[in-house]
Each structure stands twice: as structure tokens, then as C-alpha cells.
Motif scaffolding. Structure first.
Motif, PDB file in Angstrom:
ATOM      1  N   SER A 244       1.246   2.279 -34.360  1.00 23.29           N
ATOM      2  CA  SER A 244       2.608   2.706 -34.995  1.00 23.29           C
ATOM      3  C   SER A 244       3.449   1.795 -33.378  1.00 23.29           C
ATOM      4  CB  SER A 244       2.574   3.629 -34.236  1.00 23.29           C
ATOM      5  OG  SER A 244       2.003   4.563 -33.474  1.00 23.29           O
ATOM      6  N   GLY A 245       3.117   1.675 -32.140  1.00 23.79           N
ATOM      7  CA  GLY A 245       3.383   0.671 -31.377  1.00 23.79           C
ATOM      8  C   GLY A 245       3.269   1.567 -30.109  1.00 23.79           C
ATOM      9  N   GLU A 246       2.672   2.817 -30.045  1.00 23.24           N
ATOM     10  CA  GLU A 246       2.952   3.462 -29.058  1.00 23.24           C
ATOM     11  C   GLU A 246       2.019   3.034 -28.490  1.00 23.24           C
ATOM     12  OE1 GLU A 246       3.909   7.842 -29.635  1.00 23.24           O
ATOM     13  OE2 GLU A 246       1.886   7.804 -31.479  1.00 23.24           O
ATOM     14  N   VAL A 247       1.429   2.487 -28.583  1.00 18.56           N
ATOM     15  CA  VAL A 247       0.592   1.963 -27.390  1.00 18.56           C
ATOM     16  C   VAL A 247       0.315   0.572 -27.361  1.00 18.56           C
ATOM     17  CG1 VAL A 247      -0.431   4.013 -26.659  1.00 18.56           C
ATOM     18  CG2 VAL A 247      -1.264   2.237 -27.734  1.00 18.56           C
ATOM     19  N   ALA A 248      -0.101  -0.592 -26.195  1.00 16.03           N
ATOM     20  CA  ALA A 248      -0.384  -1.928 -25.951  1.00 16.03           C
ATOM     21  C   ALA A 248      -1.051  -1.803 -27.309  1.00 16.03           C
ATOM     22  CB  ALA A 248      -0.434  -2.510 -24.986  1.00 16.03           C
ATOM     23  N   THR A 249      -0.285  -2.859 -27.762  1.00 13.44           N
ATOM     24  CA  THR A 249      -1.647  -3.418 -28.437  1.00 13.44           C
ATOM     25  C   THR A 249      -3.672  -3.615 -27.820  1.00 13.44           C
ATOM     26  OG1 THR A 249      -0.311  -4.001 -30.620  1.00 13.44           O
ATOM     27  CG2 THR A 249      -3.156  -5.466 -31.001  1.00 13.44           C
ATOM     28  N   GLY A 250      -4.919  -3.570 -28.521  1.00 15.70           N
ATOM     29  CA  GLY A 250      -5.672  -3.898 -27.599  1.00 15.70           C
ATOM     30  C   GLY A 250      -7.338  -4.188 -28.309  1.00 15.70           C
ATOM     31  N   ASP A 251      -8.361  -3.970 -27.834  1.00 12.98           N
ATOM     32  CA  ASP A 251      -9.771  -2.786 -27.864  1.00 12.98           C
ATOM     33  C   ASP A 251      -9.493  -2.115 -28.613  1.00 12.98           C
ATOM     34  OD1 ASP A 251     -12.230  -2.732 -29.777  1.00 12.98           O
ATOM     35  OD2 ASP A 251     -12.967  -4.825 -29.208  1.00 12.98           O
ATOM     36  N   PRO A 252      -9.307  -0.570 -29.287  1.00 11.78           N
ATOM     37  CA  PRO A 252      -9.394   0.622 -29.063  1.00 11.78           C
ATOM     38  C   PRO A 252     -10.979   1.128 -28.600  1.00 11.78           C
ATOM     39  CG  PRO A 252      -9.673   0.079 -31.507  1.00 11.78           C
ATOM     40  CD  PRO A 252      -9.323  -1.253 -30.745  1.00 11.78           C
ATOM     41  N   GLU A 253     -11.965   0.292 -28.902  1.00  8.76           N
ATOM     42  CA  GLU A 253     -13.368   0.766 -28.897  1.00  8.76           C
ATOM     43  C   GLU A 253     -13.344   0.396 -27.309  1.00  8.76           C
ATOM     44  OE1 GLU A 253     -17.890   0.737 -29.538  1.00  8.76           O
ATOM     45  OE2 GLU A 253     -16.181  -0.608 -30.798  1.00  8.76           O
ATOM     46  N   VAL A 254     -12.441  -0.487 -26.694  1.00 11.61           N
ATOM     47  CA  VAL A 254     -13.006  -0.918 -25.418  1.00 11.61           C
ATOM     48  C   VAL A 254     -12.563   0.585 -24.080  1.00 11.61           C
ATOM     49  CG1 VAL A 254     -12.618  -2.598 -23.701  1.00 11.61           C
ATOM     50  CG2 VAL A 254     -14.156  -3.047 -25.845  1.00 11.61           C
ATOM     51  N   LEU A 255     -11.368   0.350 -24.756  1.00 12.00           N
ATOM     52  CA  LEU A 255     -10.056   1.412 -23.936  1.00 12.00           C
ATOM     53  C   LEU A 255     -10.167   2.884 -24.163  1.00 12.00           C
ATOM     54  CD1 LEU A 255      -6.720  -0.526 -25.105  1.00 12.00           C
ATOM     55  CD2 LEU A 255      -7.433  -0.041 -23.002  1.00 12.00           C
ATOM     56  N   ALA A 256     -10.592   3.654 -25.399  1.00  9.96           N
ATOM     57  CA  ALA A 256     -11.856   4.325 -25.234  1.00  9.96           C
ATOM     58  C   ALA A 256     -12.595   4.249 -24.712  1.00  9.96           C
ATOM     59  CB  ALA A 256     -12.377   4.397 -27.014  1.00  9.96           C
TER      60      ALA A 256
END
Length: 211
Positions: A156-168
């Protein structure tokens, strides 16, 4: 720290051992509550079935109607703490209008839960040696819902694109270490306001989230 999904139990359907009646379910709950206190205060190796039963106000023989042994109730306690902390975070985060707000509410809920349940730290850290599988499941279940929420926020563009698993995993680590330093090792049972705000600034910069 926002976990937007709350996976169920391992099989999702089985009735817990000994909990076929309302009274049995209450006794089982008392045993798990006692286990949280005993394992937190004494540690796994110093705990015993006798001490667990005594803390729950039941006879030692009654314990075995609900759990096969000390390892069994320990593993169940890890799962129960995991379920409860995920529920607390998901419920709180659902009130956020944006991902940034959801993160803030989720972190607040996590810190509040750890202050009320220090066993979340003490028991989970014991699991590293007592039950590595339970430890891994604990973290993987949190990350599963967290990564899903981050992936949706990226789309939805609310946060920067990246690897969601790594960020989690990274954000979960932030919450855990801040809680360890200022709740478990601190002089109060809550995160100081300044520490919390600095943590949120770090999280928002890391996600490049829009407030």
C-alpha cells in the motif's frame, strides 16, 4: 511490533488433555498459571511436579491428568505465552489507522505484556536449552503474522519496500532487547517515555514509514 494474524494451536482442533469439562479446563488453567510462576522464579531444573502442583493447589497425582510431565507443561506454557502475547499485540495494533500507528500500538502492547508477565523473557530464554523446538516456534509464529502485516503495508506504500521477513525479525529483536534492558533489568515495570519515543523514531526511520 504489530502481529496482525494469530495462528491457532498446533492441530487447531484437539481438546487439551484433561480439559473435557469446565472444571477440568479451570484446573488446567491453574496449572499453567502456576507453571508460569514456578518456572519464572525457580527455573526449569529446580522446578518439580510437586512444586508445580502445590503452586496450583492440586495434588501431585492430579497433575498427570493434564500433563505427561514437566517437559510437557513447559512446552505448553511456551505456546500459551506465545498465543497471549500475539493476541495482545494484534488486538492493540488493529486500532492503528496507519502502519506507523499500528507499530506504536503493537510495541506498547508488547512492553505492557512483558511487564505483566516477566515469564515471557525468563521462560522463553530457558527454552533455548530445555526445548529448542518450542523456542523456534515461538519466534516463527510471531514473525509469520508480523511479516504478513509488513508485506501489506509495503504493497500500500505505507512503508519502504524490502524483505518483510527480514524486517519482521529485525523489529522483533528491537522490541525484545529494549524490553530486556528497561523492563526486565530496569528499576520500573514500564518503558520510560523517552526510551519508548526514541525506539519509535528508530522504527519509523527503519521502515521509512509515514506517520
Amino acid at each position: 511490533m504489530s502481529d496482525t494474524r494469530v495462528p491457532g494451536s498446533a492441530d487447531g482442533t484437539a481438546t487439551p488433555r484433561g480439559a473435557r469439562t469446565e472444571r477440568g479446563a479451570r484446573t488446567r488453567t491453574r496449572l499453567l498459571e502456576a507453571a508460569e510462576q514456578v518456572f519464572t522464579d525457580l527455573g526449569y531444573h529446580e522446578a518439580s511436579i510437586v512444586k508445580l502442583a502445590e503452586a496450583a493447589g492440586v495434588a501431585p497425582g492430579t497433575f498427570y491428568l493434564y500433563f505427561a510431565g514437566k517437559q510437557d507443561i513447559f512446552d505448553e506454557l511456551v505456546e500459551e505465552l506465545n498465543r497471549r502475547v500475539r493476541h495482545a499485540m494484534a488486538e492493540a495494533a488493529s486500532g492503528g489507522r496507519t502502519r506507523a500507528e499500528a507499530e506504536r500500538l503493537g510495541f506498547q502492547a508488547f512492553f505492557r505484556f512483558t511487564a505483566e508477565h516477566p515469564g515471557l523473557y525468563r521462560v522463553i530464554r530457558q527454552a533455548e536449552f530445555v526445548s529448542p523446538r518450542a523456542l523456534r516456534l515461538h519466534y516463527e509464529r510471531i514473525v509469520a503474522g508480523y511479516a504478513h502485516g509488513l508485506e501489506e503495508a509495503m504493497a500500500s506504500g505505507e512503508v519502504a519496500t524490502g524483505d518483510p521477513e527480514v524486517l519482521a525479525w529485525a523489529l522483533m529483536g528491537v522490541g525484545e532487547m529494549i524490553g530486556l534492558r528497561w523492563i526486565l533489568w530496569g528499576d520500573t515495570d514500564q518503558i520510560p517515555a523517552g526510551v519508548f519515543e526514541e525506539t519509535m523514531r528508530f522504527v519509523q526511520r527503519g521502515l521509512d514509514a509515514q506517520a
